[in-house]
Design a protein around this motif. Structure first.
Motif, mmCIF file in Angstrom:
data_model
loop_
_atom_site.group_PDB
_atom_site.id
_atom_site.type_symbol
_atom_site.label_atom_id
_atom_site.label_comp_id
_atom_site.label_asym_id
_atom_site.label_seq_id
_atom_site.Cartn_x
_atom_site.Cartn_y
_atom_site.Cartn_z
ATOM 1 N N UNK A 367 0.831 -1.212 0.000
ATOM 2 C CA UNK A 367 0.000 0.000 0.000
ATOM 3 C C UNK A 367 0.866 1.264 0.000
ATOM 4 N N UNK A 368 1.925 1.253 0.814
ATOM 5 C CA UNK A 368 2.811 2.440 0.893
ATOM 6 C C UNK A 368 3.326 2.782 -0.491
ATOM 7 N N UNK A 369 3.813 1.754 -1.184
ATOM 8 C CA UNK A 369 4.404 1.942 -2.505
ATOM 9 C C UNK A 369 3.354 2.431 -3.508
ATOM 10 N N UNK A 370 2.193 1.789 -3.490
ATOM 11 C CA UNK A 370 1.140 2.144 -4.461
ATOM 12 C C UNK A 370 0.571 3.536 -4.184
ATOM 13 N N UNK A 371 0.458 3.895 -2.910
ATOM 14 C CA UNK A 371 -0.098 5.216 -2.569
ATOM 15 C C UNK A 371 0.830 6.356 -3.004
ATOM 16 N N UNK A 372 2.140 6.080 -3.018
ATOM 17 C CA UNK A 372 3.113 7.095 -3.467
ATOM 18 C C UNK A 372 2.864 7.499 -4.920
ATOM 19 N N UNK A 373 2.324 6.568 -5.699
ATOM 20 C CA UNK A 373 2.125 6.828 -7.132
ATOM 21 C C UNK A 373 0.910 7.693 -7.423
#
Ligand SMILES: *Cc1c(COP(=O)(O)O)cnc(C)c1O
Length: 374
Positions: A367-373
């Motif tokens: 989620x952290x990675x995807x939310x950054x995008x």
């Protein structure tokens, strides 16, 4: 005995061949005795009863702490059986956000047979009381609800039903008997889509009803099940029983992970709202904590930026498959609005998450990675 133990003892047996795990009885029919008759508990024909279904039903009753259980071919077949116990002119109260298929059953299919139905926001007990008519015979409850995880008070709703000679049925698919026991809270019927947490592996379709001691209701449901014929195959019964053995552990682990994920998402600046029953921001968290032993492994989030951001997030996640359904070992995420169709009241920005058995650290990192995008 505790639920983990019951999950094992209710689904294993020692048959005449000394098999510890029951075999699958793939036979349509059973031989009669020489005089052409059957004994009381003999099997006759697969639709009427079979060893795999009988064992599953015993286990369902044990797990949901009821007296009688009925296995069906799907959750909706189980729900339909409840409506089939009613008569033309009878009135049903449904939650305003009932599972879509249950809504179609009550307001479309059974309406043509004379069933009356009122949809009410059941978080407001006064509204429920006001909706009761002399013909009300059933209050249908679903908590936590789909997809906003609204929580309603099972004890209070069952009490309202009983004051007016109606039954209270609870769709306990999301709560599971591990976290919530509707029958102990006063309800008459617990309904499940065993497709979800009972099966637990997204590889079957099944449904169940569990009731308290009630010979009249039991006889009606048994007739509807055996003659209506919406029964699960022996193989599907066998698969559900297999799922039950690990259900307590799965549900507890998935709930612990969901709770961590909900807390993380609640603090993230790209997320507008997290719907999860035990978060202090949840409007009904007090009732949730009163009637549930855990908040479950389902949550939904509203993403800032509307539909576009929600879709982008769903597609950027790697560990959450964008698919419908829930309760399996694999995490799923779904944009509900686009599946629910024109009558849907679900926000465009909402994503529903079914948390699986992956490690919480990996799921949160995803989620952290995807939310950054975004
Ligand atoms: C999936 C589901 C159903 C329907 O069950 P099926 O097995 O798909 O027929 C009913 N209620 C709830 C809450 C569900 O999640």
């Amino acid at each position: 005995m505790k639920i983990e133990t019951l999950a094992i003892t209710s689904t294993t047996l020692h048959d005449e061949k000394r098999a510890v795990i029951p075999p699958i009885y793939l036979t349509t029919t059973y031989e009669r005795k020489e005089d052409g008759t059957f004994d009381k508990d003999d099997y006759i024909y697969n639709r009427l009863d079979n060893p795999n279904r009988r064992m599953l039903e015993k286990s369902l009753a044990v797990m949901e702490r009821g007296d009688d259980a009925f296995a069906f071919a799907s959750g909706l077949a189980a729900a339909a059986a409840v409506f089939q116990t009613l008569r033309a002119g009878d009135h049903v109260i449904l939650p305003d956000d009932a599972y879509y298929g249950v809504m179609v059953l009550a307001e479309d299919i059974f309406k043509d047979f004379g069933l009356q139905c009122t949809r009410v926001n059941q978080t407001d007990l006064q509204k429920v009381a006001a909706a009761i008519t002399p013909q009300t015979r059933l209050i249908w409850v679903e908590t936590p609800s789909n997809p906003l995880l609204k929580i309603v008070d099972i004890y209070a709703l069952a009490k309202l039903a009983h004051q007016t000679n109606a039954l209270c049925a609870v769709d306990n698919t999301w709560g599971t008997p591990i976290l919530q026991n509707p029958l102990a809270l006063g309800a008459d019927i617990a309904m499940h889509s065993t497709t979800k947490y009972f099966g637990g592996h997204s590889d079957l379709l099944g449904g169940a009803l569990v009731i308290k001691k009630n010979p009249i209701l039991s006889e009606k449901l048994r007739k509807i099940q055996k003659i209506g014929g919406a029964v699960p195959s022996p193989f599907d019964c066998w698969l559900v029983a297999r799922g039950i053995r690990t259900m307590p552990l799965r549900v507890k682990a998935q709930t612990a992970t969901a709770s961590k994920l909900a807390k993380f998402l609640a603090t993230h600046s790209a997320i507008q709202t997290v719907h999860y029953p035990f978060l202090p921001t949840h409007p009904h968290h007090e009732i949730a904590q009163k009637q549930m032993q855990g908040a479950g492994a389902m949550l939904s989030i509203e993403v800032k930026g509307g539909r576009e951001a929600a879709m982008k997030l769903a597609n950027s996640l790697q560990l959450f498959v964008h698919a419908t359904s829930l309760g399996g070992v694999e995490s799923l995420i779904e944009h509900r609005k686009s599946i629910e169709g024109e009558f849907s009241q679900t926000p465009e920005s909402l994503l529903r998450v079914s948390v699986g058995l992956e490690h919480p650290t990996d799921l949160i990192a995803d989620f952290k990675r995807a939310l950054k995008k975004l």
